[in-house]
Design a protein around this motif. Structure first.
Motif, short mmCIF file in Angstrom:
data_model
loop_
_atom_site.label_atom_id
_atom_site.label_comp_id
_atom_site.label_asym_id
_atom_site.label_seq_id
_atom_site.Cartn_x
_atom_site.Cartn_y
_atom_site.Cartn_z
N TRP A 181 28.00 -58.17 20.48
CA TRP A 181 27.93 -56.79 20.00
C TRP A 181 29.29 -56.27 19.58
O TRP A 181 30.31 -56.59 20.19
CB TRP A 181 27.37 -55.88 21.11
N GLU A 182 29.28 -55.48 18.53
CA GLU A 182 30.50 -54.87 18.00
C GLU A 182 30.28 -53.36 17.86
O GLU A 182 29.30 -52.92 17.25
CB GLU A 182 30.83 -55.45 16.62
N LYS A 183 31.18 -52.58 18.41
CA LYS A 183 31.06 -51.13 18.30
C LYS A 183 31.29 -50.70 16.85
O LYS A 183 32.25 -51.11 16.21
CB LYS A 183 32.05 -50.42 19.22
N TYR A 227 22.31 -48.07 21.11
CA TYR A 227 22.86 -46.76 21.42
C TYR A 227 23.05 -46.69 22.93
O TYR A 227 22.21 -47.16 23.70
CB TYR A 227 21.90 -45.66 20.94
N ILE A 247 28.67 -43.06 26.67
CA ILE A 247 30.08 -43.33 26.93
C ILE A 247 30.70 -42.10 27.58
O ILE A 247 30.34 -40.97 27.26
CB ILE A 247 30.85 -43.71 25.65
N ALA A 260 26.66 -49.72 18.83
CA ALA A 260 27.12 -51.09 18.60
C ALA A 260 26.06 -51.83 17.79
O ALA A 260 24.88 -51.49 17.83
CB ALA A 260 27.39 -51.81 19.91
N THR A 269 36.74 -48.38 24.82
CA THR A 269 37.50 -47.46 23.97
C THR A 269 37.72 -46.09 24.60
O THR A 269 38.61 -45.37 24.18
CB THR A 269 36.79 -47.27 22.62
N GLY A 326 27.75 -43.96 22.14
CA GLY A 326 28.34 -45.03 21.36
C GLY A 326 27.27 -45.80 20.61
O GLY A 326 26.09 -45.79 20.98
N GLU A 344 30.25 -43.62 16.88
CA GLU A 344 30.01 -42.72 18.00
C GLU A 344 29.26 -41.49 17.49
O GLU A 344 29.38 -41.12 16.32
CB GLU A 344 31.33 -42.25 18.62
N ASP A 397 32.03 -51.10 26.69
CA ASP A 397 32.85 -50.35 25.74
C ASP A 397 34.13 -49.91 26.45
O ASP A 397 34.09 -49.17 27.43
CB ASP A 397 32.08 -49.13 25.25
N SER A 435 29.88 -48.55 29.81
CA SER A 435 28.75 -48.31 28.90
C SER A 435 27.48 -48.17 29.73
O SER A 435 27.22 -49.00 30.59
CB SER A 435 28.57 -49.47 27.92
#
Length: 304
Positions: free
Chosen positions: A56-58, A29, A32, A48, A7, A46, A61, A5, A14
């Motif tokens: 994987w796509e977030k 889960y 972060i 995903a 972001t 986080g 949160e 991650d 992560s």
């Protein structure tokens, strides 16, 4: 699979993975870090999603809820289970030292969670073996009870070890549900590679036996993955004196550690070891997974 991650701090970061299958997709889960420019922010969780356990796509949160003092400094190290069409999330508070404890929340969609009104739901009372801290929750159903595994530290706050509490199978997981199952550590560092820390327990129940995958030693020491088994959920025997999943060789992506395991069992019975790693002593953190095979005598091994 290699998930990181970006972001929060602009680079892959992560930790502490936990995966469930829920409503046609996989949800992961993970912890972060705070944004580097925000000194008032703590660790968060986080979320995903994936359709194949690889890509994987977030999608969300979980951050501190306004007005809840117990988690205002941060929350992390998620553990989850699906029961009666809902995701139950167990997580720890962060930044409170010996006062950190386990909390509980529930979701209908796996992304938006309602906190348990009795939070924090568990921590042990300080005694000769524990300072009273409880982190790294893992909850598993075994022989008609729910077992809550947690990491704690000794009264000197130096040695990390595991404890366990139990609740009835019909429990709502609220604070009054949990009772300490053993007034002592159920697994503490003994082997050289475990250093001064055992944490991050993850449970798989197979053929009537409970298998625990755990992290030995502190982050980047290096942390590595061990395995122990139990027939009563309290007394565990190590599978081997050596790590089940060691850190990588110099130059490999996980040379600094292979840590904080999570064993996910899919609906087809196949099992996957998720774990975190890095090769820069914690400047970045990736999550990956490998399939776990089971030998004819019922022991786990990694596919090659």
């Amino acid at each position: 699979m290699m998930f990181g991650d970006t972001t929060r701090v602009g680079r892959p970061y992560s930790k502490d993975p936990h995966v469930v299958r829920f409503k046609g997709r996989y949800l992961m889960y993970y912890s972060i870090p705070p944004r580097e420019w925000n000194s008032s922010e703590g660790w968060n969780i986080g979320i995903a999603q994936s359709r194949d356990l690889v890509n994987w796509e977030k999608v969300g949160e979980i951050t501190p809820q306004e007005g809840l003092d117990y988690e205002k400094k941060g929350l992390c190290a998620p553990g989850a289970l699906v029961r009666k069409g809902k995701v139950h999330l167990f997580y720890q508070t962060y930044g409170n030292g010996p006062a950190d404890a386990i909390c509980h929340a529930v979701s209908n969609d796996g992304i938006h969670f309602e906190r348990d009104a009795t939070n924090p739901i568990f921590h042990p009372s300080p005694s000769s073996w524990t300072c009273g801290r409880a982190i790294d929750a893992e909850v598993a159903c075994y022989k008609g009870k729910y077992y809550l595994y947690f990491a704690t530290r000794d009264p000197e706050f130096k040695v990390q070890k595991l404890g366990v509490a139990v609740a009835d199978k019909k429990s709502d997981f609220s604070r009054d549900s949990w009772q300490l199952a053993a007034d002592s550590s159920i697994l503490q560092p003994e082997l050289s590679w475990e250093g001064a820390c055992i944490e991050g327990a993850s449970i798989c129940v197979k053929d009537g036996k409970m298998w625990m995958f755990y992290a030995g030693d502190y982050n980047n020491a290096p942390q590595q993955v061990g395995v122990a088994s139990s027939e009563d959920g309290i007394h565990f025997t190590r599978l081997s004196p050596t790590p089940f999943k060691p850190n990588g060789k110099p130059g490999e992506w996980n040379s600094s550690e292979s840590g904080h395991p999570h064993l996910f069992t899919d609906r087809d019975g196949r099992t996957y070891l998720f774990y975190q790693g890095n090769n820069d002593h914690g400047k970045s953190w990736f999550i990956t997974q490998e399939e776990v095979r089971w030998t004819k005598d019922g022991k786990p091994s990694l596919s090659r």
